[in-house]
Design a protein around this motif. Structure first.
Motif, PDB file in Angstrom:
ATOM      1  N   THR A  48       0.808  -1.221   0.000  1.00  0.00           N
ATOM      2  CA  THR A  48       0.000   0.000   0.000  1.00  0.00           C
ATOM      3  C   THR A  48       0.839   1.268   0.000  1.00  0.00           C
ATOM      4  N   GLN A  49       2.154   1.144   0.008  1.00  0.00           N
ATOM      5  CA  GLN A  49       2.999   2.337  -0.009  1.00  0.00           C
ATOM      6  C   GLN A  49       2.961   3.061  -1.350  1.00  0.00           C
ATOM      7  N   THR A  50       2.563   2.382  -2.418  1.00  0.00           N
ATOM      8  CA  THR A  50       2.530   2.996  -3.746  1.00  0.00           C
ATOM      9  C   THR A  50       1.112   2.999  -4.307  1.00  0.00           C
ATOM     10  N   ASP A  51       0.747   4.088  -4.996  1.00  0.00           N
ATOM     11  CA  ASP A  51      -0.596   4.155  -5.566  1.00  0.00           C
ATOM     12  C   ASP A  51      -0.752   3.253  -6.790  1.00  0.00           C
ATOM     13  N   GLU A  52       0.349   2.679  -7.284  1.00  0.00           N
ATOM     14  CA  GLU A  52       0.258   1.730  -8.400  1.00  0.00           C
ATOM     15  C   GLU A  52      -0.533   0.485  -8.020  1.00  0.00           C
ATOM     16  N   ILE A  53      -0.635   0.231  -6.714  1.00  0.00           N
ATOM     17  CA  ILE A  53      -1.365  -0.947  -6.251  1.00  0.00           C
ATOM     18  C   ILE A  53      -2.845  -0.861  -6.623  1.00  0.00           C
ATOM     19  N   LEU A  54      -3.337   0.366  -6.861  1.00  0.00           N
ATOM     20  CA  LEU A  54      -4.746   0.529  -7.229  1.00  0.00           C
ATOM     21  C   LEU A  54      -5.021  -0.033  -8.617  1.00  0.00           C
ATOM     22  N   PHE A 107      -8.457  -0.398  -2.926  1.00  0.00           N
ATOM     23  CA  PHE A 107      -9.402   0.668  -2.615  1.00  0.00           C
ATOM     24  C   PHE A 107      -8.643   1.890  -2.117  1.00  0.00           C
ATOM     25  N   GLN A 108      -9.132   3.086  -2.479  1.00  0.00           N
ATOM     26  CA  GLN A 108      -8.567   4.322  -1.946  1.00  0.00           C
ATOM     27  C   GLN A 108      -9.643   5.387  -1.834  1.00  0.00           C
ATOM     28  N   ALA A 109      -9.566   6.173  -0.781  1.00  0.00           N
ATOM     29  CA  ALA A 109     -10.484   7.298  -0.596  1.00  0.00           C
ATOM     30  C   ALA A 109      -9.730   8.404   0.126  1.00  0.00           C
ATOM     31  N   SER A 110     -10.034   9.656  -0.231  1.00  0.00           N
ATOM     32  CA  SER A 110      -9.361  10.806   0.381  1.00  0.00           C
ATOM     33  C   SER A 110     -10.387  11.866   0.752  1.00  0.00           C
ATOM     34  N   ARG A 111     -10.021  12.694   1.718  1.00  0.00           N
ATOM     35  CA  ARG A 111     -10.893  13.800   2.106  1.00  0.00           C
ATOM     36  C   ARG A 111     -10.053  14.943   2.658  1.00  0.00           C
ATOM     37  N   LYS A 112     -10.392  16.169   2.256  1.00  0.00           N
ATOM     38  CA  LYS A 112      -9.737  17.343   2.820  1.00  0.00           C
ATOM     39  C   LYS A 112     -10.278  17.568   4.220  1.00  0.00           C
ATOM     40  N   LEU A 162      -3.314   1.560   4.545  1.00  0.00           N
ATOM     41  CA  LEU A 162      -2.530   2.762   4.799  1.00  0.00           C
ATOM     42  C   LEU A 162      -3.456   3.883   5.232  1.00  0.00           C
ATOM     43  N   MET A 163      -3.060   4.606   6.284  1.00  0.00           N
ATOM     44  CA  MET A 163      -3.734   5.827   6.691  1.00  0.00           C
ATOM     45  C   MET A 163      -2.684   6.916   6.743  1.00  0.00           C
ATOM     46  N   VAL A 164      -2.857   7.979   5.950  1.00  0.00           N
ATOM     47  CA  VAL A 164      -1.815   9.000   5.856  1.00  0.00           C
ATOM     48  C   VAL A 164      -2.419  10.395   5.744  1.00  0.00           C
ATOM     49  N   VAL A 165      -1.789  11.346   6.422  1.00  0.00           N
ATOM     50  CA  VAL A 165      -2.165  12.759   6.363  1.00  0.00           C
ATOM     51  C   VAL A 165      -1.090  13.512   5.602  1.00  0.00           C
ATOM     52  N   GLU A 166      -1.508  14.367   4.679  1.00  0.00           N
ATOM     53  CA  GLU A 166      -0.548  15.093   3.841  1.00  0.00           C
ATOM     54  C   GLU A 166      -0.868  16.582   3.827  1.00  0.00           C
ATOM     55  N   LEU A 167       0.168  17.402   3.909  1.00  0.00           N
ATOM     56  CA  LEU A 167       0.042  18.843   3.738  1.00  0.00           C
ATOM     57  C   LEU A 167       0.477  19.169   2.318  1.00  0.00           C
ATOM     58  N   THR A 168      -0.482  19.539   1.470  1.00  0.00           N
ATOM     59  CA  THR A 168      -0.188  19.742   0.055  1.00  0.00           C
ATOM     60  C   THR A 168       0.433  21.120  -0.181  1.00  0.00           C
ATOM     61  N   SER A 171      -3.533  22.677   1.742  1.00  0.00           N
ATOM     62  CA  SER A 171      -4.623  21.793   2.147  1.00  0.00           C
ATOM     63  C   SER A 171      -4.087  20.617   2.955  1.00  0.00           C
ATOM     64  N   VAL A 172      -4.868  20.182   3.932  1.00  0.00           N
ATOM     65  CA  VAL A 172      -4.540  18.984   4.696  1.00  0.00           C
ATOM     66  C   VAL A 172      -5.489  17.884   4.233  1.00  0.00           C
ATOM     67  N   VAL A 173      -4.924  16.816   3.683  1.00  0.00           N
ATOM     68  CA  VAL A 173      -5.718  15.746   3.078  1.00  0.00           C
ATOM     69  C   VAL A 173      -5.434  14.430   3.788  1.00  0.00           C
ATOM     70  N   PHE A 174      -6.490  13.728   4.140  1.00  0.00           N
ATOM     71  CA  PHE A 174      -6.380  12.414   4.769  1.00  0.00           C
ATOM     72  C   PHE A 174      -6.749  11.350   3.740  1.00  0.00           C
ATOM     73  N   THR A 175      -5.888  10.357   3.569  1.00  0.00           N
ATOM     74  CA  THR A 175      -6.094   9.312   2.570  1.00  0.00           C
ATOM     75  C   THR A 175      -6.030   7.932   3.205  1.00  0.00           C
ATOM     76  N   ILE A 176      -6.933   7.074   2.758  1.00  0.00           N
ATOM     77  CA  ILE A 176      -6.929   5.667   3.136  1.00  0.00           C
ATOM     78  C   ILE A 176      -6.740   4.852   1.866  1.00  0.00           C
ATOM     79  N   ARG A 177      -5.806   3.915   1.892  1.00  0.00           N
ATOM     80  CA  ARG A 177      -5.575   3.025   0.754  1.00  0.00           C
ATOM     81  C   ARG A 177      -5.472   1.603   1.297  1.00  0.00           C
TER      82      ARG A 177
END
Length: 222
Positions: free
Chosen positions: A24-30, A40-45, A166-172, A176-182
Motif C-alpha cells: 500500500t505504499q505505492t498508488d500503483e497498487i490501485l 481501494f482508496q479514498a481521500s478527504r480534505k 494505509l492511513m496518511v495525512v498530507e500537507l499539500t 490543504s490537509v488531506v487524509f487518505t486511506i488506501r
C-alpha cells in the motif's frame, strides 16, 4: 457474538497472514493489486495549514482514527529491540559497511500517549449489532516526513481476511490537509466468510467514519 481466536492473555502470533507486505505504499497498487485482492482508496480534505496538519498527524499516530470511529484497539504491544531487523548500510560503491542504527527514542503525544511504531501489534474489535469481530493487526511501516505522516498496518494470523491498510495525512503545496486511506484485501478461507462478510458490510460505514475521524470538530475526541 465475538468471532476470531484472539483473547487477552492468550499466546499471540505476530506473523502477518499475507505476502504483499508494504504494497500500500505505492498508488500503483490501485491499478495492479496482487492476484485475488481488491484495492481501494479514498481521500478527504480535513482542513488547511501547518497547525491543522500537526494536530491531525498527532491524532492519527495515536490510534485516533480507529478509536474515533468506534473501533476498539486492544493489546497494543510494541516490537522489542531484539525482534527488529535493522538492515545493512552501504557505501557509495554499494559495499556493506555495517548494521543500520535503530532510533532508540520513542515518540509520544503531549498527553504521554506513545506514537504508533513499526512492528507494533494490536487487536482491533469491530462491532455490528450483536456481533463483534476481533482482527489482530501489525504495523508494517511508518511514514514520517515533513509534509506526510501516517502508517500502514496489516492482518495477522487469525484475522478473517488478508489485508493491508494505509492511513496518511498530507500537507499539500496549496496548504490543504488531506487524509487518505488506501487498502488491499481478500478473504482467506471459506470458514472465515462470516467474519469477513461483517467487515465488508461495514466497510463503507467505517470508511466514512475513518475519513471524518480527523475532522477539526472531532479532534477533541467527540
Amino acid at each position: 457474538m465475538v468471532t476470531g481466536p484472539m483473547r487477552s492473555g492468550e499466546p499471540r502470533d505476530s506473523s502477518l497472514n499475507y505476502a504483499a507486505i508494504g504494497a500500500t505504499q505505492t498508488d500503483e497498487i490501485l491499478q495492479y493489486p496482487p492476484k485475488g485482492y481488491r484495492a481501494f482508496q479514498a481521500s478527504r480534505k480535513i482542513g488547511s495549514g501547518q497547525e491543522r496538519f500537526d494536530s491531525a498527524a498527532r491524532l492519527l499516530m495515536t490510534w485516533g482514527v480507529l478509536r474515533g470511529s468506534g473501533v476498539e484497539v486492544l493489546d497494543i504491544t510494541p516490537e522489542t529491540a531484539e525482534d527488529v531487523y535493522a538492515g545493512v548500510d552501504f557505501d557509495a560503491d554499494g559495499r556493506p559497511i555495517g548494521i543500520t542504527s535503530i532510533p532508540e527514542e520513542e515518540l509520544f503525544a503531549p498527553d504521554g500517549t506513545p506514537y504508533v511504531a513499526a512492528g507494533t501489534t494490536a487487536v482491533t474489535v469491530y462491532s455490528g449489532g450483536p456481533f463483534k469481530v476481533r482482527v489482530p493487526i501489525k504495523v508494517v511501516y511508518v511514514i514520517d516526513e515533513p509534509k506526510r505522516v501516517g502508517y500502514g498496518y496489516g492482518s495477522r494470523v487469525g484475522a478473517p481476511a488478508e489485508f493491508e491498510r494505509l492511513m496518511v495525512v498530507e500537507l499539500t503545496d496549496d496548504g490543504s490537509v488531506v487524509f487518505t486511506i488506501r487498502a488491499i484485501s481478500r478473504v482467506t478461507s471459506w470458514y472465515r466468510r462470516v467474519g469477513f462478510a461483517l467487515l465488508r458490510l461495514g466497510q463503507k460505514r467505517y470508511t466514512d467514519k475513518y475519513l471524518t475521524a480527523l475532522h477539526p470538530t472531532r479532534s477533541a475526541g467527540s
